[in-house]
Write a protein that holds these residues in place. Structure first.
Motif, PDB file in Angstrom:
ATOM      1  N   LYS A  30       0.862  -1.178   0.000  1.00  0.00           N
ATOM      2  CA  LYS A  30       0.000   0.000   0.000  1.00  0.00           C
ATOM      3  C   LYS A  30       0.899   1.229   0.000  1.00  0.00           C
ATOM      4  N   GLU A  89       0.487   9.141  -6.404  1.00  0.00           N
ATOM      5  CA  GLU A  89       0.115   7.912  -5.723  1.00  0.00           C
ATOM      6  C   GLU A  89       1.153   6.803  -5.868  1.00  0.00           C
ATOM      7  N   CYS A  90       1.591   6.595  -7.083  1.00  0.00           N
ATOM      8  CA  CYS A  90       2.604   5.570  -7.366  1.00  0.00           C
ATOM      9  C   CYS A  90       3.710   6.248  -8.151  1.00  0.00           C
ATOM     10  N   VAL A 124       1.484   7.627 -11.336  1.00  0.00           N
ATOM     11  CA  VAL A 124       0.029   7.617 -11.222  1.00  0.00           C
ATOM     12  C   VAL A 124      -0.403   8.683 -10.219  1.00  0.00           C
ATOM     13  N   ALA A 181      -7.997  10.993 -12.523  1.00  0.00           N
ATOM     14  CA  ALA A 181      -6.872  10.095 -12.300  1.00  0.00           C
ATOM     15  C   ALA A 181      -5.987  10.219 -13.536  1.00  0.00           C
ATOM     16  N   VAL A 227      -0.715  -1.862 -10.782  1.00  0.00           N
ATOM     17  CA  VAL A 227      -1.114  -0.852  -9.799  1.00  0.00           C
ATOM     18  C   VAL A 227      -2.629  -0.844  -9.731  1.00  0.00           C
ATOM     19  N   MET A 238      -5.743   1.343  -8.251  1.00  0.00           N
ATOM     20  CA  MET A 238      -6.090   2.677  -7.761  1.00  0.00           C
ATOM     21  C   MET A 238      -7.587   2.674  -7.451  1.00  0.00           C
ATOM     22  N   CYS A 239      -7.954   2.800  -6.187  1.00  0.00           N
ATOM     23  CA  CYS A 239      -9.348   2.684  -5.779  1.00  0.00           C
ATOM     24  C   CYS A 239     -10.050   4.031  -5.915  1.00  0.00           C
ATOM     25  N   GLU A 290      -7.134   4.931  -2.000  1.00  0.00           N
ATOM     26  CA  GLU A 290      -5.870   4.247  -1.748  1.00  0.00           C
ATOM     27  C   GLU A 290      -5.348   3.568  -3.015  1.00  0.00           C
ATOM     28  N   THR A 291      -4.025   3.405  -3.055  1.00  0.00           N
ATOM     29  CA  THR A 291      -3.357   2.823  -4.217  1.00  0.00           C
ATOM     30  C   THR A 291      -2.424   1.708  -3.764  1.00  0.00           C
ATOM     31  N   LEU A 323     -12.162   0.374  -9.521  1.00  0.00           N
ATOM     32  CA  LEU A 323     -10.701   0.455  -9.557  1.00  0.00           C
ATOM     33  C   LEU A 323     -10.200   0.818 -10.943  1.00  0.00           C
ATOM     34  N   LYS A 376      -6.859  -0.342 -12.982  1.00  0.00           N
ATOM     35  CA  LYS A 376      -5.770  -1.325 -12.923  1.00  0.00           C
ATOM     36  C   LYS A 376      -4.781  -0.982 -14.015  1.00  0.00           C
TER      37      LYS A 376
END
Length: 321
Positions: A5, A38-39, A83, A181, A271, A273-274, A297-298, A316, A318
């Motif tokens: 996470k 996020e990522c 991301v 996003a 990855v 990503m919610c 959350e990611t 999500l 993906k």
């Protein structure tokens, strides 16, 4: 091998709002909170690991220890994507990103091809995507100097669920009232063409990069950005929809109502990503506890993790390469 996470880095660009904190529970003490990376392994905004063996390490540190987590498809051993969540309370600048060749030569960074998935948009919200007609450097320079650039730009009204692919060289700008996003190359090279004569908190106008921008931008007539029908595949307990596939990344939208099974092969990381809801990811490793997640959350899933199962009620994105 563990699911990680991620803890994002925040950015307080002057056009941002508070939705990422208010609606996505981002515990980042910045106002405005314009973006969360996020990522990311980019030095301008690295993400960190929140759990497990590598808790509090940066994702970059983990991937240096385990380059195989990125996957065999990536030849240079570096995570190719970045991301983000982006909250545009105000218009972003009119801008353009260079391609890889130009960016590596002039900025020692990657170029920036990206895509946007519109999570939400105010009624009448729009973005800028290319030009209404063919332009020249002379036309653009005069338009920037006289504040008339707007008449040359293509404006596109956007709605929740829209997807836009933005190749390097495309002049663009996210408009106010849009939450997106963004999936992009791992890069932080942006050339501002016009910034509405705004000033920062110190009363200074942000730097423009017109001379570089005109070297990398596509000045031809605007591309077609109409929303093409997308194929949604329905299964028992879930659906999946391919949003974008390019040489840098592939993005799917996954809607889970009960359960979703997929595999993380050794060719690529994935990855998650919610965007909405909650759930947990289970693996075939009996020693690994399910990884719970919720809206905002990611998760980073290392290449080679194998067969995975998501349970819950969630939406999500993906991402993989």
């Amino acid at each position: 091998m563990e699911i990680m996470k991620l803890i994002p880095t925040g950015k307080d660009y002057l056009w941002g709002g508070t939705r990422l904190r208010d609606e996505y529970d981002k515990k980042i003490d910045l106002t405005p909170l314009a973006e969360t990376w996020e990522c990311s392994v980019h030095p301008d905004g690295p993400s960190c690991v929140a759990n497990g063996t590598y808790k509090e390490k940066t994702l970059e540190e983990v991937l240096k220890i385990h380059p195989e987590y990125i996957g065999t498809k990536v030849k240079n051993g570096k995570l190719p994507v970045l991301v983000k969540f982006i909250d545009a309370k105000k218009d972003l600048s009119v801008q353009v990103h260079p391609d890889d060749v130009y960016a590596q030569e002039h900025e020692s960074d990657n170029g920036k091809t990206e895509m946007w998935y519109v999570i939400n948009a105010d009624e009448g919200a729009h973005l800028i995507y290319g030009f209404q007609h063919k332009v020249t450097e002379e036309i653009l320079r005069k338009a920037v100097e006289t504040g008339t650039l707007d008449k040359h730009l293509q404006k596109v009204e956007v709605h929740k669920g829209d997807t836009y692919f933005v190749p390097a060289g495309t002049v663009h700008g996210i408009g106010k009232g849009i939450l997106v996003a963004e999936i992009q190359e791992s890069s932080n090279v942006t050339y501002r063409v016009y910034d509405y004569d705004r000033v920062d908190r110190n009363g200074k106008k942000r730097e423009l990069h017109f001379d570089k921008a005109v070297q990398v931008m596509d000045m031809n007539i605007a591309p077609d950005v109409s929303q093409k029908p997308r194929i949604v595949k329905y299964y028992s307990g879930c659906s999946r929809e391919l949003l974008c596939r390019c040489k840098y990344f592939e993005t799917e939208r996954i809607q889970v109502t009960k359960g979703f099974t997929f595999s993380v092969m050794d060719t690529s990381f994935q990855v998650l990503m919610c965007l909405n809801g909650y759930g947990e990811v289970q693996t075939m490793d009996a020693e690994q506890k399910p990884m719970c997640f919720r809206k905002g959350e990611t998760l980073f899933l290392p290449a080679g993790l194998g067969r995975c199962f998501i349970v819950g009620e969630t939406e999500l994105l993906k991402i993989r390469c």
